[in-house]
Design a protein around this motif. Structure first.
Motif, PDB file in Angstrom:
ATOM      1  N   GLY A 153       0.827  -1.197   0.000  1.00 31.74           N
ATOM      2  CA  GLY A 153       0.000   0.000   0.000  1.00 31.74           C
ATOM      3  C   GLY A 153       0.856   1.238   0.000  1.00 31.74           C
ATOM      4  O   GLY A 153       2.051   1.187   0.312  1.00 31.74           O
ATOM      5  N   TRP A 154       0.268   2.350  -0.357  1.00 30.83           N
ATOM      6  CA  TRP A 154       0.990   3.612  -0.383  1.00 30.83           C
ATOM      7  C   TRP A 154      -0.024   4.757  -0.353  1.00 30.83           C
ATOM      8  O   TRP A 154      -1.218   4.540  -0.536  1.00 30.83           O
ATOM      9  N   ILE A 155       0.484   5.964  -0.123  1.00 35.56           N
ATOM     10  CA  ILE A 155      -0.361   7.148  -0.128  1.00 35.56           C
ATOM     11  C   ILE A 155       0.063   8.059  -1.272  1.00 35.56           C
ATOM     12  O   ILE A 155       1.258   8.375  -1.405  1.00 35.56           O
ATOM     13  N   ASP A 156      -0.901   8.435  -2.065  1.00 41.65           N
ATOM     14  CA  ASP A 156      -0.665   9.383  -3.147  1.00 41.65           C
ATOM     15  C   ASP A 156      -1.083  10.757  -2.640  1.00 41.65           C
ATOM     16  O   ASP A 156      -2.264  11.094  -2.635  1.00 41.65           O
ATOM     17  N   ALA A 157      -0.098  11.543  -2.169  1.00 41.34           N
ATOM     18  CA  ALA A 157      -0.409  12.850  -1.583  1.00 41.34           C
ATOM     19  C   ALA A 157      -0.991  13.799  -2.623  1.00 41.34           C
ATOM     20  O   ALA A 157      -1.874  14.607  -2.307  1.00 41.34           O
ATOM     21  N   ALA A 158      -0.513  13.695  -3.858  1.00 42.94           N
ATOM     22  CA  ALA A 158      -1.008  14.587  -4.894  1.00 42.94           C
ATOM     23  C   ALA A 158      -2.485  14.337  -5.192  1.00 42.94           C
ATOM     24  O   ALA A 158      -3.245  15.271  -5.494  1.00 42.94           O
ATOM     25  N   ASP A 159      -2.894  13.081  -5.086  1.00 47.17           N
ATOM     26  CA  ASP A 159      -4.282  12.707  -5.354  1.00 47.17           C
ATOM     27  C   ASP A 159      -5.111  12.629  -4.075  1.00 47.17           C
ATOM     28  O   ASP A 159      -6.308  12.360  -4.131  1.00 47.17           O
ATOM     29  N   ALA A 160      -4.458  12.870  -2.924  1.00 42.11           N
ATOM     30  CA  ALA A 160      -5.118  12.795  -1.611  1.00 42.11           C
ATOM     31  C   ALA A 160      -5.859  11.473  -1.441  1.00 42.11           C
ATOM     32  O   ALA A 160      -7.032  11.435  -1.081  1.00 42.11           O
ATOM     33  N   SER A 161      -5.155  10.364  -1.692  1.00 43.44           N
ATOM     34  CA  SER A 161      -5.784   9.055  -1.568  1.00 43.44           C
ATOM     35  C   SER A 161      -4.775   8.041  -1.035  1.00 43.44           C
ATOM     36  O   SER A 161      -3.567   8.151  -1.274  1.00 43.44           O
ATOM     37  N   ALA A 162      -5.291   7.067  -0.304  1.00 42.26           N
ATOM     38  CA  ALA A 162      -4.481   5.960   0.200  1.00 42.26           C
ATOM     39  C   ALA A 162      -4.903   4.696  -0.524  1.00 42.26           C
ATOM     40  O   ALA A 162      -6.097   4.421  -0.675  1.00 42.26           O
ATOM     41  N   HIS A 163      -3.939   3.937  -0.968  1.00 36.49           N
ATOM     42  CA  HIS A 163      -4.194   2.687  -1.691  1.00 36.49           C
ATOM     43  C   HIS A 163      -3.674   1.543  -0.813  1.00 36.49           C
ATOM     44  O   HIS A 163      -2.472   1.468  -0.541  1.00 36.49           O
ATOM     45  N   VAL A 164      -4.569   0.691  -0.357  1.00 40.48           N
ATOM     46  CA  VAL A 164      -4.197  -0.324   0.630  1.00 40.48           C
ATOM     47  C   VAL A 164      -4.611  -1.715   0.167  1.00 40.48           C
ATOM     48  O   VAL A 164      -5.482  -1.876  -0.690  1.00 40.48           O
ATOM     49  N   LEU A 165      -3.957  -2.695   0.769  1.00 43.00           N
ATOM     50  CA  LEU A 165      -4.270  -4.101   0.520  1.00 43.00           C
ATOM     51  C   LEU A 165      -5.006  -4.617   1.741  1.00 43.00           C
ATOM     52  O   LEU A 165      -4.431  -4.760   2.815  1.00 43.00           O
ATOM     53  N   GLY A 166      -6.319  -4.876   1.586  1.00 43.32           N
ATOM     54  CA  GLY A 166      -7.146  -5.277   2.704  1.00 43.32           C
ATOM     55  C   GLY A 166      -7.300  -6.771   2.838  1.00 43.32           C
ATOM     56  O   GLY A 166      -6.509  -7.552   2.289  1.00 43.32           O
ATOM     57  N   LYS A 167      -8.331  -7.179   3.558  1.00 45.90           N
ATOM     58  CA  LYS A 167      -8.598  -8.601   3.767  1.00 45.90           C
ATOM     59  C   LYS A 167      -8.870  -9.286   2.434  1.00 45.90           C
ATOM     60  O   LYS A 167      -9.479  -8.707   1.548  1.00 45.90           O
ATOM     61  N   GLY A 168      -8.436 -10.544   2.345  1.00 43.86           N
ATOM     62  CA  GLY A 168      -8.649 -11.291   1.115  1.00 43.86           C
ATOM     63  C   GLY A 168      -7.826 -10.760  -0.032  1.00 43.86           C
ATOM     64  O   GLY A 168      -8.147 -10.981  -1.201  1.00 43.86           O
TER      65      GLY A 168
END
Length: 307
Positions: A167-182
């Motif tokens: 996962g990572w955070i895209d500060a320019a896009d103001a979004s967090a991209h994460v790997l959740g359950k499953g």
């Protein structure tokens, strides 16, 4: 105590080597069984399924918790299974008998004012210790409460996007991209307060992180922060902020969901933000603040208004 029960307890103690605490639980369960068989004049080896169902219902009526009833039935089931191996009973009367379902406990969420106090807290220098860790912990709280991330999703964040990053955070896009359950990926918006805390932490992170360490959040040793380390730091921060309750990472996720649902009423959107596969999982948050809903009803519904 019945001879069969006494011999079975010896078997559990000597052959299966159960701990004294576990043996005490079994002994209590068998004492309940003996009391039922005596009261209803049913020999232990002649107990039938309908007897067990009735006695389980009576235990429930007496106020025994579903989980405790499940332990009692498990002990009885093991006893009759053991008797069956010696052909002392024709069938196991406890097979197929289940305890009542335990009510699902409501998730614990912080009141809005306490969540805000924790998010806005900045420890004084004499309490903060290392200012870099204080900045890190502030960013962690902002992301847990502001984005509703799971602890594993947060500790899995890397500084930047890569093929290996969970996962990572895209500060320019103001979004967090994460790997959740499953192993399901999702993206959630990151608020201004969290982005500000993130910028501050990134300014200081390089002073702690080991060379080449990809983790966004690192420990004092410069390696990826573990879930247990995060829980410990969050507990400490909540005490510093004067919160009257123990705070754990998932409580901030619950607070995120509860407060968002109270304000928006959009259950489907909260489901997406939390990454729940089934909306029934999200619906538990609709039960968290019935008092709040009652006030809304009393203030808005024509039939609720009192003269």
């Amino acid at each position: 105590m019945d001879d069969d029960i006494a011999r079975h307890l010896v078997h559990l103690e000597v052959e299966r080597r159960l701990a004294p605490r576990t043996l005490a639980i079994y002994r209590d369960a068998f004492e309940r069984l003996r009391a039922f068989t005596e009261k209803h004049a049913v020999p232990l080896r002649e107990v039938q399924v309908h007897h067990v169902r009735r006695w389980a219902a009576q235990l429930h009526a007496q106020g025994l918790a579903p989980r405790s009833i499940a332990l009692v039935l498990s002990a009885w089931r093991g006893l009759y299974r053991w008797l069956g191996r010696d052909a002392l009973v024709a069938l196991n009367p406890v097979e197929g008998v289940r305890a009542p379902k335990a009510a699902k406990p409501l998730p614990k969420a912080l009141p809005v004012d306490q969540a805000m106090a924790l998010a806005d807290h900045h420890a004084p220098p004499e309490e903060a210790g290392d200012a870099r860790l204080d900045a890190r912990d502030h960013c962690i709280v902002e992301l847990l409460y502001g984005c509703g991330l799971r602890v594993g999703e947060l500790t899995g964040l890397d500084v930047g996007a890569s093929a290996q990053a969970a996962g990572w955070i895209d500060a320019a896009d103001a979004s967090a991209h994460v790997l959740g359950k499953g192993s399901k990926r999702r993206s959630v918006p990151v608020g201004a307060a969290a982005l500000s805390a993130l910028r501050r932490w990134l300014e200081l992170r390089g002073e702690i992180a080991q060379p080449g360490e990809p983790a966004l959040f690192v420990s004092q040793r410069g390696t990826r922060l573990t879930a247990s380390q995060l829980r410990s730091r969050l507990k400490r921060r909540a005490i510093q902020a004067g919160l009257p309750t123990h705070v754990h990472p998932h409580m901030l996720r619950h607070s995120f969901a509860s407060h968002l649902l109270q304000s928006s009423g959009d259950l489907r959107a909260v489901q997406e933000l939390l990454g729940h596969a089934d909306i029934s999982t999200t619906q538990v948050y609709t039960r968290l603040d019935f008092g709040h809903l009652s006030k809304v009803y009393d203030a808005a519904h024509p039939r609720a208004r009192r003269k």
